[in-house]
Design a protein around this motif. Sequence first.
Motif, PDB file in Angstrom:
ATOM      1  N   ALA A   1      21.233 -32.054  -5.760  1.00 18.52           N
ATOM      2  CA  ALA A   1      22.602 -32.158  -5.239  1.00 18.52           C
ATOM      3  C   ALA A   1      22.653 -32.116  -3.731  1.00 18.52           C
ATOM      4  CB  ALA A   1      23.474 -31.033  -5.797  1.00 18.52           C
TER       5      ALA A   1
ATOM      6  N   ALA B   1      18.794 -29.444 -10.617  1.00 22.55           N
ATOM      7  CA  ALA B   1      20.098 -30.063 -10.384  1.00 22.55           C
ATOM      8  C   ALA B   1      20.654 -29.650  -9.031  1.00 22.55           C
ATOM      9  CB  ALA B   1      21.073 -29.672 -11.491  1.00 22.55           C
TER      10      ALA B   1
ATOM     11  N   GLY C   1      26.845 -33.465 -10.290  1.00 24.27           N
ATOM     12  CA  GLY C   1      26.894 -34.368  -9.151  1.00 24.27           C
ATOM     13  C   GLY C   1      28.227 -35.083  -9.089  1.00 24.27           C
TER      14      GLY C   1
ATOM     15  N   LYS D   1      21.584 -36.390 -13.426  1.00 27.02           N
ATOM     16  CA  LYS D   1      22.713 -36.380 -12.514  1.00 27.02           C
ATOM     17  C   LYS D   1      23.826 -37.278 -13.040  1.00 27.02           C
ATOM     18  CE  LYS D   1      22.277 -36.547  -8.200  1.00 27.02           C
ATOM     19  NZ  LYS D   1      21.980 -36.982  -6.818  1.00 27.02           N
TER      20      LYS D   1
END
Length: 1089
Positions: free
Chosen positions: A321, A317, A347, A459
Amino acid sequence: MQHTYLRYECADAFSLSCSASATPSIPHSSSILSFLPNNNTNSLLLSPAGSQLIAYDLRRGLPLLKLGHSENLSGGVGTGNALNSTQVISIDVAPPTSTDETKVATGWVDGSVRVFSLPHAEVRIATSDPDGAGLVRSLLHRGPRPVHESLREALTLNGHASAVPVVVFERSSTAVRLASGSTDGTVILWDVVAETGLFRLLGHTGPVTGIVFLGGGEGGGSGSGMDGLVTSGSDGLVKVWDLNGQCCIQTLVGHRGSVGCLALSFLRSGSRIGGGGGGEEENEKSRMRIVTGCVDGQVRVWSVEKRDDPVGGKEEALSTATETADANDEKKDIASNSNEDICHYMGSLHPPSNLPTATTTNNEGIAAIHFHPNGRFVGICRSNDRVIEIYAARSELQAQKKRRRRLQRRREKQNAASNAEKGTTKKRGMLDDPESDDENNLTDKDKIKEIETSHDAIKASDEFEYRGTVRSTHKIRGFAFVPTPERGGGIRIVVALATNAFEVYSIPRPRPKDGGAPVIAEKVSTLDMYGHPTGIRSVALSSEDSMACTVSKNVIKIWNVANRSCLRSLTAAGSSSSNDSKAATSYYCLCAAFLPGNTHVILGTREGHLLIMDVASGDLVYTEENAHDGAIWSLDLHTGQNHDAISLVTGSADKLVKYWDVESQEEEDRQHHPMVVHARTLQMTDDVMCVRFSHSTDPTKRLLFVASLDSTIKVFFDDSLKFFLSLYGHKLPVLAFDSSDDDTILASGGADKSIKIWGLDFGDTHRTLYGHEDSITDLRFVKRTHNFFTCSKDKTVRFWDGDRFEQILLLNGHASEVCCLAVSRTGAFVLSGGMDRQVRVWERTKDIVFLDEEKERQLEELFDKVDGREENTADVLLSAKRDAEGGLNDDDEEVDKPQSEAAVKQSILSVSAGDRIMEAVEMADKESKEISQFKRLKEEKGSIKQRAPNPMLFGMEPPEYVLWVLRSVKSVDLEPSLLVLPLNHVERLIHYLILLLRAGKGIELCAKISVFLVKSHQAQIVSNRTMMTPLRELQTLVRLRTTEIRDTVGFNMAAMRSIAKFAKERKNKRIDYEEKSMKDIWAGLGLGA
């Protein structure tokens, strides 16, 4: 003998639909609209409107309910039915419960939180009213009040020292707890049932902008597994609190600026999102998501997981990002979170790049974020914008498919880049991906299992898809989703505009053939009849006081004073002809007056035109263009003795005072409409600010008063325009004046904040009065008296005595500068209009005003006001600890500073309640000593008459009297009043609590007070060894008595459940009352004989 007066109090307020758009001085709140639950499909929209809440029927476009509370003036003066003078800025409606009433929480500018209980029957009666007559409120009402007037005694919770822009109920089946956030950075958790504050959370250094509850609530399933709270503030921090430990367990950083709003919802993944395809499982678990809006224009999404579960794929993640440049800074802050955190960054949301909103408004701060009640849609509104972005939540399977496509495209780009370096570039299509073939062979259960064990985090862009845009006609101040479903699977959204109006938009369900393209929102209706778009410049009453005309910029509204309903709404606009086309031009109205007969209204504009409007049709029937070369600031009317001649005088910025004759028009179709004809002109040396006729009926004695920009008032004879007097003394221009009915005195007020009273015999100054803190904008005498009203830019209306030169009343209630006044011909009521777009109705009551008591009451109100620079309890404790330990450095202070404290706040009511408790303890001690002396004397002498009960204690025993006084204190003021008690009174109060617990009287109240006193005075009690023995007995008695009550309540609840079960079983059975006697009705319930 002291002179007395009758009190004026605020009875009602109208012309305001949503106070969020009224004044910029009121703190911004994202929770300004809510819906009342209704059994019918028609839900009522609840909106804050100044000092009250108004419920609107969106289908009929009518206000049906007014919800407010009465103002209790200090000292017990007043009728107790006056409308409060503060402003409501935030609301929240409790979720539906099993009770027959709905709780509505409100946050106010003065720092108080009020909870209203609205019975469902009241809502049904208001909804069924065909005329929507729920607008009437009057202190002069005779007989029973209408049920939908809804002025009631609300539960008042005092704990904040400044405005409360956020109030949120716990989303549970009971709605027991309520959280409120203030502009001073504190959050207080309240127990609505116990009517007390549980504790105050300290941590934010700026105003609190959003609050949501964690755990429990709706959806169940994927909750956080804890009893928590999430708060956001303008300091750029989002904090997660553990309510059991009263501490912050996580801080969400990465926001570059103030966090303006916060929203939480359970994403309903089992249902199909409109146009999102089918085939999903109906039993998928709900996903809890937090969405935050920042001043940098970014909308960030956070997932909420159980605290003890590791979050897989967080590294992925963080890597994903960094795909955009603005996420690089956030990664450094977010990566510091440990695996024990319950909130994880997913996100941000961005509109499609091919939309105009993606480039024009992306840099604007986020003002409001709201989820649809079904959890499938989220709306995002930016500051100073006309657009609301709507996103739809994908199901869990759809989000996983979106993630796979995203990762596949990323791998293709990486392979293409590597092949380009090697010179062996090969294009791959979507059908050539081997992963897609494996995906088709998986069943739905295998897909869900793969989602749960995936190491690639989903996300925010995978879970939310852009659905459409709502474009309003003006800037948006707030919005809310309509909870009732719409036909065809669409949704509706209500928008509160900056123009004091509402618009309803419909967002249809996308059609499958559109291929997921964004839908276009359609406007369904507009509700702008009951509110002015800008501040009110002028208020005029008809000769019979039945109608009122209010003017604001280019909008004129005619109101029925009796029921506060809007009869006509007109936009002052004319057509200016050009070569080939005609363009409409709007006029900026500044002043207004009713013509004799009350069938027409004449208006003066900033452009120098005179307009005449027909009240019956609401049309402009006559326009005198270029009546003046400058703005017409003032006008006045006068009729002859036989009402045959009507004279109009106007004063303008072109230094002219013009006389006009009102005549009938000559056209056949307009013979019943009036027109104005210029008669005379009076030249002045400066701009004319105000003109007024005297009240004399003799034409030879009638005077004309003219105030000009040179700070003087010129007096002329009306018939010959001969100069009579020049009144000078004001240091700044005079903005308003009026003469008494007998034409003996003239009162004037100007920009120098002073009021001067002049004698019209020789033009001498009788007295100069001071009181207003800003420019005086209007002044009106009460008929047949020398008393007059003034209004000012300091937001107040004041009542004065022109003979004794004293201020009688100070009337607060407006949230912005007050511009105009209108007094009825009998003086029964007064209308005041201001830049806050509301008209307040002040009615004369039968309550008598004594000037000495009024001055004392104003001093008490000054004492009750909390200084904004006052330190909170945590700072006081910290400074005491610093003094005791010889000083602390800054690092120790940050570590040792407590994160919570008691939610109490001292006020004049709590101090007076503390005084009553101390007085009751002292009287009880005195009575106890006399009783002991009487018993000792009786033992010595033997034969003595029975002792008479003390009338000062109402014939009660000392412990019973103390209990009676404690019960008379409101539960909200109980804890602050106990903090006022000195230690010796605390010891005596504990003694009486022990006596009451021995007798089993007032067990719940005594236990509550005992626990609070021990917690508050723990250090002093521990240091005093004489309190050890009473405390041990108090502990034993509290535990014993509360156990007894618990057992009794449990037995009663078990009996009620048994009765309910028995009634349910026999609900459809026929009972033969002749065969079964009444003695056997309890048989078979297991409750004994």
